[in-house]
Design a protein around this motif. Structure first.
Motif, PDB file in Angstrom:
ATOM      1  N   PRO A 196      22.477  -5.716   3.900  1.00 47.76           N
ATOM      2  CA  PRO A 196      21.573  -6.437   3.030  1.00 47.76           C
ATOM      3  C   PRO A 196      20.142  -5.787   3.071  1.00 47.76           C
ATOM      4  O   PRO A 196      19.787  -5.059   3.916  1.00 47.76           O
ATOM      5  CB  PRO A 196      21.250  -7.905   4.070  1.00 47.76           C
ATOM      6  N   LEU A 197      19.338  -5.855   1.907  1.00 48.16           N
ATOM      7  CA  LEU A 197      18.029  -5.503   1.651  1.00 48.16           C
ATOM      8  C   LEU A 197      17.982  -3.919   1.586  1.00 48.16           C
ATOM      9  O   LEU A 197      17.057  -3.171   1.744  1.00 48.16           O
ATOM     10  CB  LEU A 197      16.985  -6.111   2.833  1.00 48.16           C
ATOM     11  N   ARG A 198      19.277  -3.239   1.311  1.00 47.76           N
ATOM     12  CA  ARG A 198      18.959  -1.966   1.330  1.00 47.76           C
ATOM     13  C   ARG A 198      18.565  -1.378   0.024  1.00 47.76           C
ATOM     14  O   ARG A 198      18.149  -0.111   0.118  1.00 47.76           O
ATOM     15  CB  ARG A 198      20.777  -1.175   1.496  1.00 47.76           C
ATOM     16  N   MET A 199      18.398  -2.137  -1.051  1.00 42.97           N
ATOM     17  CA  MET A 199      17.813  -1.756  -2.247  1.00 42.97           C
ATOM     18  C   MET A 199      16.139  -1.952  -2.026  1.00 42.97           C
ATOM     19  O   MET A 199      15.688  -2.760  -2.904  1.00 42.97           O
ATOM     20  CB  MET A 199      18.376  -2.721  -3.322  1.00 42.97           C
ATOM     21  N   ARG A 200      15.860  -1.095  -1.204  1.00 43.09           N
ATOM     22  CA  ARG A 200      14.148  -1.421  -0.837  1.00 43.09           C
ATOM     23  C   ARG A 200      13.582  -0.044  -0.763  1.00 43.09           C
ATOM     24  O   ARG A 200      13.431   0.489   0.221  1.00 43.09           O
ATOM     25  CB  ARG A 200      14.148  -2.207   0.656  1.00 43.09           C
ATOM     26  N   PRO A 201      13.202   0.518  -1.788  1.00 39.22           N
ATOM     27  CA  PRO A 201      12.437   1.622  -1.599  1.00 39.22           C
ATOM     28  C   PRO A 201      11.324   1.681  -1.177  1.00 39.22           C
ATOM     29  O   PRO A 201      10.626   0.484  -1.212  1.00 39.22           O
ATOM     30  CB  PRO A 201      12.345   2.358  -3.382  1.00 39.22           C
ATOM     31  N   SER A 202      10.663   2.743  -0.686  1.00 38.41           N
ATOM     32  CA  SER A 202       9.293   2.864  -0.201  1.00 38.41           C
ATOM     33  C   SER A 202       8.297   3.041  -1.291  1.00 38.41           C
ATOM     34  O   SER A 202       8.682   4.063  -2.115  1.00 38.41           O
ATOM     35  CB  SER A 202       9.028   3.889   1.073  1.00 38.41           C
ATOM     36  N   GLY A 203       6.987   2.585  -1.353  1.00 42.62           N
ATOM     37  CA  GLY A 203       6.000   2.825  -2.544  1.00 42.62           C
ATOM     38  C   GLY A 203       5.396   4.275  -1.948  1.00 42.62           C
ATOM     39  O   GLY A 203       4.890   4.363  -0.778  1.00 42.62           O
ATOM     40  N   LEU A 204       4.997   4.962  -2.657  1.00 42.05           N
ATOM     41  CA  LEU A 204       4.163   5.948  -2.604  1.00 42.05           C
ATOM     42  C   LEU A 204       2.773   5.668  -2.956  1.00 42.05           C
ATOM     43  O   LEU A 204       2.307   5.619  -4.229  1.00 42.05           O
ATOM     44  CB  LEU A 204       4.624   7.403  -3.359  1.00 42.05           C
ATOM     45  N   TYR A 205       1.957   5.178  -1.911  1.00 36.85           N
ATOM     46  CA  TYR A 205       0.574   4.775  -2.285  1.00 36.85           C
ATOM     47  C   TYR A 205      -0.376   6.031  -3.008  1.00 36.85           C
ATOM     48  O   TYR A 205      -0.421   6.707  -2.485  1.00 36.85           O
ATOM     49  CB  TYR A 205       0.129   4.020  -1.167  1.00 36.85           C
ATOM     50  N   ALA A 206      -1.015   5.500  -3.993  1.00 36.20           N
ATOM     51  CA  ALA A 206      -2.079   6.314  -4.889  1.00 36.20           C
ATOM     52  C   ALA A 206      -3.089   5.951  -5.032  1.00 36.20           C
ATOM     53  O   ALA A 206      -3.946   6.271  -5.900  1.00 36.20           O
ATOM     54  CB  ALA A 206      -1.248   6.913  -6.122  1.00 36.20           C
ATOM     55  N   GLY A 207      -3.537   5.093  -4.323  1.00 35.51           N
ATOM     56  CA  GLY A 207      -4.698   4.113  -4.637  1.00 35.51           C
ATOM     57  C   GLY A 207      -5.691   4.700  -3.711  1.00 35.51           C
ATOM     58  O   GLY A 207      -5.653   5.829  -3.062  1.00 35.51           O
TER      59      GLY A 207
END
Length: 419
Positions: free
Chosen positions: A399-410
């Motif tokens: 479950p919930l494997r489709m959870r990429p990590s965001g590359l924060y650029a702010g």
């Protein structure tokens, strides 16, 4: 927050089926599927009917699954998802290892859908919608304004059908397949008829025809093209809408909700709605009798020419090739076929692109008296079966494997509070 690695297991400990399933994040049935594939070994419980599993093997498989489900390397810029459904390579595509064009030209849409879902061929398969499901879906669709788009109608019908199904939260394979076999015909039945001849029985393609064309009593050749188009479009690997379906299924949304997610994406002009753009282009060429001025206007406006080229097929789109071959057997399709050929040849002067399935759909819809939106409807109804196959496959994963990590650029925190 990233998933934390579990603490190492006792090397001598053996796990029950339930414990192994929890560690792997899958259903118990999937644990036994791993055994059948040789990915896990099991040992029968003495005097019982259950099995136990080596803790180290289970932990190693869990680590491997986490690595594989993370997708490709960041440098690749693309998400990769392991699937056994569709393979696309060398200008051909395959459903569970079998040439998809061969399947679509030799079997009905319903039979191809069953193959995609189960890996078994069920000759003579037909999908039947329960009256209660059709009634609630039609009431919901009838309440929409006349200008509602096809995907609006199908989304609303899907949601309405879900409310009438108290078992929609059952994610077992049998339950999901039962949903699929009734939802697809419900969606077709909920569409408003193009004429008074609304057919609610018989092959799905014939039922759909009465929603798309005012031409009564279509000939067998025309129905065959529509049925083949549905079968050819059942699935196409991880298209944008299919990825949305898998994300929803990864969160364990029920099948109706997962299909709704796919319908939300398919409306984009770069996806399911592309055939409508090709239809209008083809109609303009037919009206003017020459593709050159029409193509010139499109290029002058900075628009790409719809119906040409496909990023997955350097050569010819096999779906278009199959449909064009069948359309050549329909005399009234000849003007649209000639116009499509004119579009390809005219555009080839500056970009050697082949016709794709959207242009083939446009020839079908134009020559059979269907509206520009008909191709989008065909696409959405057909692809619903593929979405079900992908949802089923995803329900068997962690479950919930489709959870990429965001590359924060702010802006780097901490920032002052805004005034």
């Amino acid at each position: 927050m990233r998933d934390q690695e579990p603490a190492p297991l006792d090397a001598e400990r053996r796990l029950s089926t339930k414990e192994a399933a929890e560690l792997l994040g899958v259903k118990p049935e999937t644990v036994y599927a791993y055994v059948s594939r040789g990915q896990l070994s099991s040992r029968r419980v003495a005097g019982g009917r259950g099995s136990t599993f080596d803790a180290r093997e289970v932990e190693a498989l869990a680590r491997r699954n986490r690595r594989e489900s993370a997708g490709s390397s960041p440098s690749a810029g693309e998400l990769s998802v392991r699937t056994r459904i569709t393979l696309i390579e060398s200008d051909r595509y395959y459903y569970r290892g079998v040439d998809a064009v061969d399947l679509a030209t030799r079997h009905t849409y319903e039979e191809v859908a069953e193959w995609l879902w189960t890996g078994r061929m069920r000759p003579g398969s037909t999908f039947t919608a329960p009256a209660s499901s059709v009634a609630v879906a039609r009431r919901a669709v009838d309440a929409l304004p006349e200008h509602a788009a096809p995907t609006d109608l199908l989304r609303v019908a899907t949601i309405a059908a879900a409310t009438a199904d108290p078992l929609r939260f059952d994610l077992s394979e049998d339950a999901v397949l039962g949903t699929a076999r009734t939802l697809i015909p419900t969606l077709v039945a909920a569409l408003p008829p193009a004429s008074r001849d609304r057919r609610d029985e018989g092959p799905l393609a014939h039922r759909l025809w009465t929603r798309l064309s005012a031409q009564k009593d279509p000939d067998e050749a025309s129905l065959r093209v529509l049925d083949t188009a549905l079968a050819l479009l059942v699935d196409h690997d991880l298209a944008a809408s299919t990825l949305a379906v898998r994300v929803a299924a990864s969160a364990r949304a029920h099948a109706y909700a997962a299909i709704s997610a796919g319908l939300g994406v398919i409306e984009g002009p770069l996806h399911g709605a592309a055939s409508g753009l090709a239809h209008r282009l083809l109609q303009d060429v037919l009206d003017q009798g020459d593709a050159a001025p029409v193509i010139a206007d499109e290029l002058r406006a900075g628009r790409r020419i719809p119906g040409l080229g496909h990023r997955l097929y350097p050569g010819e789109d096999p779906r278009a090739r199959a449909l064009f071959a069948l359309l050549e057997q329909i005399p009234r399709a000849e003007p649209a076929l000639l116009a499509a050929r004119d579009i390809v040849e005219t555009t080839a002067r500056h970009a050697p692109l082949h016709a794709n399935v959207d242009l083939a759909l446009a020839v079908l819809t134009t020559s059979c008296g269907m509206p520009p939106t008909a191709g989008e409807t065909i696409f959405a109804v057909a692809r619903t079966a593929g979405w079900v196959a992908h949802a089923l496959e995803e329900y068997g994963e962690r479950p919930l494997r489709m959870r990429p990590s965001g590359l924060y650029a702010g802006p780097k925190p901490p920032q002052p509070l805004p005034e």
